[in-house]
Motif scaffolding. Structure first.
Motif, PDB file in Angstrom:
ATOM      1  N   UNK A 161       1.341 -20.716 -11.665  1.00  0.00           N
ATOM      2  CA  UNK A 161       0.828 -20.165 -10.431  1.00  0.00           C
ATOM      3  C   UNK A 161       0.275 -20.897  -9.307  1.00  0.00           C
ATOM      4  N   UNK A 162      -0.538 -21.520  -9.372  1.00  0.00           N
ATOM      5  CA  UNK A 162      -1.090 -22.693  -8.255  1.00  0.00           C
ATOM      6  C   UNK A 162       0.174 -23.494  -7.799  1.00  0.00           C
ATOM      7  N   UNK A 163       0.774 -24.019  -8.559  1.00  0.00           N
ATOM      8  CA  UNK A 163       1.903 -24.769  -8.003  1.00  0.00           C
ATOM      9  C   UNK A 163       2.881 -24.114  -7.421  1.00  0.00           C
ATOM     10  N   UNK A 164       3.376 -22.775  -7.658  1.00  0.00           N
ATOM     11  CA  UNK A 164       4.138 -21.893  -6.941  1.00  0.00           C
ATOM     12  C   UNK A 164       3.628 -21.267  -5.772  1.00  0.00           C
ATOM     13  N   UNK A 169       3.773 -22.209   0.219  1.00  0.00           N
ATOM     14  CA  UNK A 169       3.212 -22.767   1.425  1.00  0.00           C
ATOM     15  C   UNK A 169       4.070 -23.809   2.118  1.00  0.00           C
ATOM     16  N   UNK A 170       4.545 -24.625   1.406  1.00  0.00           N
ATOM     17  CA  UNK A 170       5.153 -25.955   1.816  1.00  0.00           C
ATOM     18  C   UNK A 170       6.641 -25.372   2.442  1.00  0.00           C
ATOM     19  N   UNK A 171       7.254 -24.439   1.606  1.00  0.00           N
ATOM     20  CA  UNK A 171       8.303 -23.786   2.079  1.00  0.00           C
ATOM     21  C   UNK A 171       8.439 -22.992   3.619  1.00  0.00           C
ATOM     22  N   UNK A 172       6.953 -22.397   3.466  1.00  0.00           N
ATOM     23  CA  UNK A 172       6.879 -21.830   4.935  1.00  0.00           C
ATOM     24  C   UNK A 172       6.704 -22.694   6.147  1.00  0.00           C
ATOM     25  N   UNK A 173       5.850 -23.620   5.736  1.00  0.00           N
ATOM     26  CA  UNK A 173       5.794 -24.860   6.758  1.00  0.00           C
ATOM     27  C   UNK A 173       7.071 -25.304   7.322  1.00  0.00           C
ATOM     28  N   UNK A 174       8.092 -25.698   6.202  1.00  0.00           N
ATOM     29  CA  UNK A 174       9.229 -26.096   6.346  1.00  0.00           C
ATOM     30  C   UNK A 174      10.065 -25.544   7.241  1.00  0.00           C
ATOM     31  N   UNK A 175      10.102 -24.090   7.099  1.00  0.00           N
ATOM     32  CA  UNK A 175      10.884 -23.299   8.044  1.00  0.00           C
ATOM     33  C   UNK A 175      10.172 -23.170   9.314  1.00  0.00           C
ATOM     34  N   UNK A 176       9.154 -23.017   9.380  1.00  0.00           N
ATOM     35  CA  UNK A 176       8.367 -23.253  10.656  1.00  0.00           C
ATOM     36  C   UNK A 176       8.905 -24.234  11.711  1.00  0.00           C
ATOM     37  N   UNK A 177       8.775 -25.546  11.041  1.00  0.00           N
ATOM     38  CA  UNK A 177       9.147 -26.633  11.702  1.00  0.00           C
ATOM     39  C   UNK A 177      10.603 -26.609  11.977  1.00  0.00           C
ATOM     40  N   UNK A 178      11.476 -26.094  11.158  1.00  0.00           N
ATOM     41  CA  UNK A 178      12.816 -25.988  11.290  1.00  0.00           C
ATOM     42  C   UNK A 178      13.296 -25.170  12.274  1.00  0.00           C
ATOM     43  N   UNK A 179      12.549 -24.106  12.468  1.00  0.00           N
ATOM     44  CA  UNK A 179      12.718 -23.143  13.528  1.00  0.00           C
ATOM     45  C   UNK A 179      12.304 -23.676  14.702  1.00  0.00           C
ATOM     46  N   UNK A 180      11.275 -24.384  14.823  1.00  0.00           N
ATOM     47  CA  UNK A 180      10.650 -24.981  16.114  1.00  0.00           C
ATOM     48  C   UNK A 180      11.865 -25.573  17.208  1.00  0.00           C
TER      49      UNK A 180
END
Length: 216
Positions: A161-164, A169-180
């Protein structure tokens, strides 16, 4: 020159037998190339990840070539994860052969970070057979702590659960930076440069000199 450099370098500080890198300079260049997005580093990433198991494992234990593999495991961009699958599979299935090496432990840590939760569990299960050997070395203990092995062993459900959550969180940051969007001039600055045409530099110098640009 790749194969020749590999035989000449060997374990003494040059390249592994597969010719993955040729000395320190070749390693640094390839490592830097693999930090570029997948679109720019695609050919290099596929070349590294398609190495046969024997030279790949030798590279993972090599103090220079292992850094190249770590960089390959971190190459950003859509498509990189799929390109890494052969490399990841080889590392997971041969984890016990890498734990004796400090460089190998660093590569396993990078492989863990680049894996989804299910693949992380598979890697930890593979490392469980070498737990005693890992705990007998400084680099092995450091790897177990980094992967939260004790948490996984005692409370696998909580660990998953902790890893997921961390993965989301990593995926959200990746999407945020990709959309920047790429950095752009402030609103209106492009229009001002357009009006100035080729005299933009003179205009700036004129302003710096107290308006003499317009007067001249």
């Amino acid at each position: 020159g790749g194969k020749g450099g590999g035989k000449g370098g060997g374990k003494g500080g040059g390249a592994p037998a597969a010719g993955l890198v040729v000395g320190n300079l070749g390693s640094r260049i390839l490592e830097a190339l693999l930090t570029l997005p997948y679109a720019e580093s695609r050919a290099a990433l596929h070349s590294v990840c398609s190495l046969p198991p024997s030279p790949l494992l030798e590279a993972a234990r090599h103090p220079l070539a292992s850094r190249v593999l770590e960089a390959a495991l971190r190459t950003p961009g859509e498509g990189a994860a799929q390109a890494r699958e052969p490399l990841q599979e080889t590392l997971r299935s041969n984890a016990a052969k890498l734990v004796r090496s400090r460089a190998g432990c660093f590569v396993l840590g990078a492989a863990f970070d680049a894996s989804p939760t299910a693949a992380q569990e598979s890697l930890l299960a593979a490392l469980a057979a070498s737990e005693a050997e890992l705990r007998g070395t400084t680099h092995g203990n450091a790897l177990l702590r980094r992967l939260r092995f004790d948490h996984y062993k005692s409370h696998p459900g909580s660990w998953a659960s902790m890893q997921e959550r961390a993965q989301r969180k990593r995926d959200s940051f990746a999407e945020l930076f990709a959309a920047e969007p790429a950095a752009r001039p402030a609103r209106g600055s492009k229009q001002r440069r357009g009006k100035d045409g080729g005299e933009g530099k003179a205009g700036r110098e004129g302003k710096a000199g107290g308006g003499e640009g317009k007067a001249g």
